[in-house]
Motif scaffolding. Sequence first.
Motif, PDB file in Angstrom:
ATOM      1  N   UNK A  23       0.820  -1.212   0.000  1.00  0.00           N
ATOM      2  CA  UNK A  23       0.000   0.000   0.000  1.00  0.00           C
ATOM      3  C   UNK A  23       0.854   1.263   0.000  1.00  0.00           C
ATOM      4  N   UNK A  24       2.166   1.121  -0.014  1.00  0.00           N
ATOM      5  CA  UNK A  24       3.049   2.278   0.105  1.00  0.00           C
ATOM      6  C   UNK A  24       3.600   2.704  -1.258  1.00  0.00           C
ATOM      7  N   UNK A  25       3.488   3.990  -1.538  1.00  0.00           N
ATOM      8  CA  UNK A  25       4.108   4.566  -2.727  1.00  0.00           C
ATOM      9  C   UNK A  25       5.230   5.480  -2.246  1.00  0.00           C
ATOM     10  N   UNK A  65      -3.709  12.336   3.564  1.00  0.00           N
ATOM     11  CA  UNK A  65      -3.418  10.906   3.716  1.00  0.00           C
ATOM     12  C   UNK A  65      -2.454  10.576   4.846  1.00  0.00           C
ATOM     13  N   UNK A  66      -2.242   9.274   5.008  1.00  0.00           N
ATOM     14  CA  UNK A  66      -1.279   8.748   5.978  1.00  0.00           C
ATOM     15  C   UNK A  66       0.007   8.379   5.245  1.00  0.00           C
ATOM     16  N   UNK A  67       1.101   8.397   5.966  1.00  0.00           N
ATOM     17  CA  UNK A  67       2.392   7.992   5.445  1.00  0.00           C
ATOM     18  C   UNK A  67       3.455   8.361   6.449  1.00  0.00           C
ATOM     19  N   UNK A  68       4.707   8.208   6.052  1.00  0.00           N
ATOM     20  CA  UNK A  68       5.812   8.524   6.960  1.00  0.00           C
ATOM     21  C   UNK A  68       6.999   9.104   6.186  1.00  0.00           C
ATOM     22  N   UNK A  69       7.926   9.658   6.959  1.00  0.00           N
ATOM     23  CA  UNK A  69       9.230  10.110   6.473  1.00  0.00           C
ATOM     24  C   UNK A  69       9.164  11.386   5.637  1.00  0.00           C
ATOM     25  N   UNK A  70       8.222  12.275   5.952  1.00  0.00           N
ATOM     26  CA  UNK A  70       8.229  13.571   5.272  1.00  0.00           C
ATOM     27  C   UNK A  70       9.491  14.328   5.662  1.00  0.00           C
ATOM     28  N   UNK A  71      10.094  14.988   4.694  1.00  0.00           N
ATOM     29  CA  UNK A  71      11.372  15.696   4.853  1.00  0.00           C
ATOM     30  C   UNK A  71      12.492  14.726   5.232  1.00  0.00           C
ATOM     31  N   UNK A  72      12.345  13.459   4.923  1.00  0.00           N
ATOM     32  CA  UNK A  72      13.310  12.435   5.340  1.00  0.00           C
ATOM     33  C   UNK A  72      13.501  11.423   4.215  1.00  0.00           C
ATOM     34  N   UNK A 127       3.659   7.383   1.016  1.00  0.00           N
ATOM     35  CA  UNK A 127       2.263   7.681   1.301  1.00  0.00           C
ATOM     36  C   UNK A 127       1.452   6.405   1.156  1.00  0.00           C
ATOM     37  N   UNK A 128       0.446   6.258   1.981  1.00  0.00           N
ATOM     38  CA  UNK A 128      -0.493   5.148   1.866  1.00  0.00           C
ATOM     39  C   UNK A 128      -1.432   5.405   0.697  1.00  0.00           C
ATOM     40  N   UNK A 129      -1.416   4.508  -0.273  1.00  0.00           N
ATOM     41  CA  UNK A 129      -2.250   4.685  -1.466  1.00  0.00           C
ATOM     42  C   UNK A 129      -3.729   4.654  -1.098  1.00  0.00           C
ATOM     43  N   UNK A 149      -6.425   7.609  -1.918  1.00  0.00           N
ATOM     44  CA  UNK A 149      -7.654   7.406  -2.704  1.00  0.00           C
ATOM     45  C   UNK A 149      -8.865   7.912  -1.917  1.00  0.00           C
ATOM     46  N   UNK A 150      -8.918   7.590  -0.651  1.00  0.00           N
ATOM     47  CA  UNK A 150     -10.057   7.998   0.168  1.00  0.00           C
ATOM     48  C   UNK A 150     -10.053   9.507   0.421  1.00  0.00           C
ATOM     49  N   UNK A 151      -8.881  10.111   0.495  1.00  0.00           N
ATOM     50  CA  UNK A 151      -8.808  11.566   0.607  1.00  0.00           C
ATOM     51  C   UNK A 151      -9.465  12.225  -0.597  1.00  0.00           C
ATOM     52  N   UNK A 152      -9.133  11.732  -1.777  1.00  0.00           N
ATOM     53  CA  UNK A 152      -9.718  12.275  -3.001  1.00  0.00           C
ATOM     54  C   UNK A 152     -11.219  12.053  -3.027  1.00  0.00           C
ATOM     55  N   UNK A 153     -11.641  10.884  -2.598  1.00  0.00           N
ATOM     56  CA  UNK A 153     -13.072  10.562  -2.585  1.00  0.00           C
ATOM     57  C   UNK A 153     -13.825  11.470  -1.627  1.00  0.00           C
ATOM     58  N   UNK A 154     -13.248  11.747  -0.457  1.00  0.00           N
ATOM     59  CA  UNK A 154     -13.890  12.642   0.507  1.00  0.00           C
ATOM     60  C   UNK A 154     -14.045  14.038  -0.089  1.00  0.00           C
ATOM     61  N   UNK A 155     -12.991  14.541  -0.716  1.00  0.00           N
ATOM     62  CA  UNK A 155     -13.065  15.880  -1.316  1.00  0.00           C
ATOM     63  C   UNK A 155     -14.149  15.931  -2.384  1.00  0.00           C
TER      64      UNK A 155
END
Length: 396
Positions: A101-103, A362-369, A374-376, A380-386
């Motif tokens: 699920x990680x991109x 979305x969820x994910x880790x390691x921003x600026x690192x 990001x969790x795919x 997808x659900x972020x886009x769907x909510x918007x």
Amino acid sequence: MKNVRENIIKLLSDLIKIYSPYFEEDEIMEFTYNWLKERKIPVKYHKYSEDKVTKFQGTNVVGNIKGQEGGLKILLNGHLDTVTISQGWTKDPLKPTIEGDRLFGLGALDMKGGSAAIMIALEAFVRNVKDFKGEIVYTLVSDEEGPYGLGTDATILDGLTENIDFSIVAEPSSGFADIEFPCLCLGARGGYNYKVNLYGKSSHAAAPEFGIDAILDGAKLICELGKVELKQDPQLGKGSLVVIETSGGGAACSVAEKASFTVFRHVVRGEDKEFLIKEVKEAAKKANIKSEYTIEFRDVPHDGVDGFKPYTVDEENPFTKELQETIKKVTGTYGTIAYFSSMGDFNYLGTRTDAPVFIFGPYGKNYHSPDEWVSIDSLVKTSQVIYDLLVKLLKV
């Protein structure tokens, strides 16, 4: 919304392949403009220049999707710049890589992912909704990661955000708060950068009693600032105070006649520049320093960006409730309420537009690192909510 997963993976992958650290966004802005234009989404370049401090000439990609008169005016905001490539990547940061699920990729989480979610939602809205009221304004900006947030600042200065009813900034609320998706941030701490300059008196190092040691006084003041009891905000928690740079010295074999240190001070509501000046003065008294000193805030393009001011949105705000119901519809649960610990373009929007600003992404880790991902599924659900929220609030 059909084929959302495939479309969002393709778009985000294309965005990641374009290296776009702040102040170097021309290529990604051209790609984004063309992507939107090809899909018949109203789009234009928004050019701006900052002539006082950075001398930067920047570009945003913006658009207005207008329906009938009388509806809501909703702003969607995202940034297309990233930080520079850090050391330690185990994958090619500009070659999107999927593992489960990680991109992975530079900006996948912060925040090309959220920008892709906005773009996919806009594409679906324009394709599917022909009869609606109100207006969607979107701003895909440059220089969010830079020192002044010039892209969003320019949209405010040039009136693009006037009369909006609320904003959604698709920063990775879940990832930044490290809370399982969905997470809805209803505000953020702010922040100021300031420098304290100390002026002592030189004397021979063999007779320090005849001098005033600016470095020693600076150290005393730093220690006293570290003891400050920070203000507690019921939503934002406490601010923070970090010394990010020190310097000082004088002639060889002499007591230091000059010293300075720079502070980054995250703030909560009720803590502004005057509050911070008073904070330093009180600490200087307690430290009993003998050096003279000045407090110098960083040079800024204009007063509106002299710092990032904190803000919150009420949980009982009607738009909070509408967004929460939409999140539940898409994900099966209400978003966990949280508050952003740092600052960004949402601070400008939240304090300068007189409209609620929601941070949802979305969820994910390691921003600026290294190895940012990001969790795919959450993307997808972020886009769907918007998309679903736009349809719910604007469709006739």
